[in-house]
Design a protein around this motif. Structure first.
Motif, PDB file in Angstrom:
ATOM      1  N   THR A  86     -22.736 -24.620  16.586  1.00 14.88           N
ATOM      2  CA  THR A  86     -21.546 -25.344  16.739  1.00 14.88           C
ATOM      3  C   THR A  86     -20.666 -24.681  17.490  1.00 14.88           C
ATOM      4  OG1 THR A  86     -20.814 -24.049  14.796  1.00 14.88           O
ATOM      5  CG2 THR A  86     -21.651 -26.429  14.426  1.00 14.88           C
ATOM      6  N   ALA A  94     -14.546 -26.732  16.682  1.00 21.20           N
ATOM      7  CA  ALA A  94     -15.997 -26.610  16.535  1.00 21.20           C
ATOM      8  C   ALA A  94     -16.416 -27.783  17.310  1.00 21.20           C
ATOM      9  CB  ALA A  94     -16.645 -26.478  15.308  1.00 21.20           C
ATOM     10  N   ALA A 273     -11.418 -22.001  15.142  1.00 24.79           N
ATOM     11  CA  ALA A 273     -11.574 -23.256  14.487  1.00 24.79           C
ATOM     12  C   ALA A 273     -10.529 -23.533  13.352  1.00 24.79           C
ATOM     13  CB  ALA A 273     -13.107 -23.271  13.921  1.00 24.79           C
TER      14      ALA A 273
END
Length: 440
Positions: A86, A94, A273
């Motif tokens: 990811t 991500a 993220a």
């Protein structure tokens, strides 16, 4: 019990090897034919203590298999773990394209119940997207097949991943149904014989736990780096400060070691993220933004000390660097401080000579001939003007300072991990600098 694991990177390969070690029939799937061929030949793509022997042992026993085709195993397994990458997108979020492609493949090929478990580190809400992608493919086929999704984040430390998996301090599983819970409990039971450490949650909470855990650890590191930098200015010793606050049971002593910045595949990516997830939901993670900023600045601290010592001019100097990987016991150089330092030193007109016990090939792959590669740690310091200690490999802890003094042009040591005793080195005539401590 039979399971499949999609993705043979760091998480997928460790997970597959460890499950097979417990007697589970595991098939690891990867779209890269070369990687699968290499694994079948016993060639391991990553460095991780204990992993190579475990893979060889279980492959030879038939419990661990490798293939490029998920469709050939999907209907012979109870569980499919998705452990694909990811990578961070351009905006820091991500990238879920590989996760969702696995889901669509499952939806296109499944013919009976399967539990789909996300092992990759993914933002909150990903399991719902996986579930939707599988259902959309089933709808296209005009079939109705039951399936469940679950979230089972990994908490593996690079360099200690096999032990972490075999003897976990906790296993977090997010589920929606009793059937999924029962399957996961049966799967992890062999790891829980001495102490039950299985934590079941709802799926969004499981997804959040992974990000929150890594972000907390990153926060502790950046906090201590901030404190260390202030210690230098006010005359305090960060080692004494660390011991004093670590003795507080509410704080504890782990992850309170200052240094030259964190790196690797998890902390930088997960902090970014989580900041992005908050932004998408109209919230600002003020603390984590500061954590990120402190860490980026900390990666330059050894360069700043080097420049200060040489009065702002290192043109033509020869600089040695011990350590390339972001931490010991791995060859991982993702977001490594060494890369930042190399760029800055070379840009300032100096040459860099490096040595790392396992990350030399990875460095060559990343930056080629931008630096000189030493044969060993002593070759690295030959005819150099300063030594930067970037990764705290054990073999660096008690070097032969007599040899180093004789081979360096100027015996200047800038310690980015605070592993040496300032008094001892000063007594030998070594010019020593570190982070947040008295050095004279």
């Amino acid at each position: 019990m039979k399971i499949a694991i999609v993705g043979t990177g760091y998480v997928g390969l460790v997970t597959g090897a460890c499950f097979s070690e417990m007697g589970i029939d595991v098939t690891c799937v990867d779209v890269q034919q070369n990687k699968i061929n290499s694994l079948k030949q016993g060639i391991i793509p990553i460095y991780e203590p204990g992993l190579e022997d475990m893979v060889h042992r279980n492959f030879n026993s038939g419990r661990l298999k490798f293939t490029t085709d998920l469709s050939t195993v999907i209907n012979n397994v109870e569980v499919v773990f998705s452990a694909v990458g990811t990578p961070p997108d351009e905006d820091g979020s991500a990238d879920l394209k590989y996760v969702l492609e696995v889901a669509r493949t499952i939806g296109r090929t499944m013919s009976r119940y399967v539990l789909v478990v996300t092992k990759s580190t993914v933002p909150v809400g990903t399991a719902a997207k996986v579930k939707q992608a599988i259902q959309e493919e089933l709808d296209k086929r005009g079939v109705q097949i039951d399936f469940d999704v679950a979230s089972n984040p990994e908490f593996l430390k690079e360099g200690n991943a096999v032990d972490d998996f075999m003897k976990p301090d906790r296993v977090v599983v997010g589920v929606e149904t009793t059937q999924a819970k029962d399957i996961m409990e049966r799967l992890y039971k062999p790891f829980m014989m001495n102490n039950y450490r299985l934590i079941f949650t709802d799926i969004p909470s499981a997804e959040m736990i992974k990000y929150a855990a890594n972000s907390m650890l990153a926060t502790r590191i950046s906090f201590m780096n901030d404190i260390a930098n202030l210690c230098e200015l006010v005359g305090a010793d960060v080692n004494m400060v660390r011991k004093g606050i670590g003795a507080d049971s509410r704080i504890g002593s782990k992850f309170l070691y200052p240094g030259c910045g964190y790196g690797g595949s998890c902390f930088p990516k997960d902090v970014k993220a989580l900041i992005k997830t908050a932004k998408k939901n109209g919230y600002t993670m003020k603390v984590l933004k500061a954590v990120e900023e402190v860490n980026e600045e900390q990666k330059s601290i050894l360069f700043d000390k080097l420049m200060k010592y040489f009065n702002g001019n290192i043109k033509g100097k020869q600089i040695a660097m011990w350590g390339l990987a972001f931490k010991p016991e791995t060859d991982d150089m993702r977001e490594a401080t060494s890369l930042v330092l190399i760029d800055k030193i070379v840009a300032a007109g100096a040459d860099v000579k490096v040595y790392d016990p396992v990350a030399m090939d990875e460095c060559k792959r990343r930056i080629g001939d931008k630096v000189k590669y030493a044969q060993d740690m002593y070759d690295a310091v030959l005819d150099t003007d300063a030594l930067l200690v970037v990764t705290e490999w054990k073999q660096y802890r008690i070097p032969s300072w007599g040899v180093i003094q004789k081979t360096m042009r100027h015996c200047v040591v800038i310690d980015g991990r605070n592993i040496y005793d300032a008094g001892e080195l000063n007594g030998m005539g070594v010019t020593y600098m570190c982070i947040g401590r008295h050095t004279s």
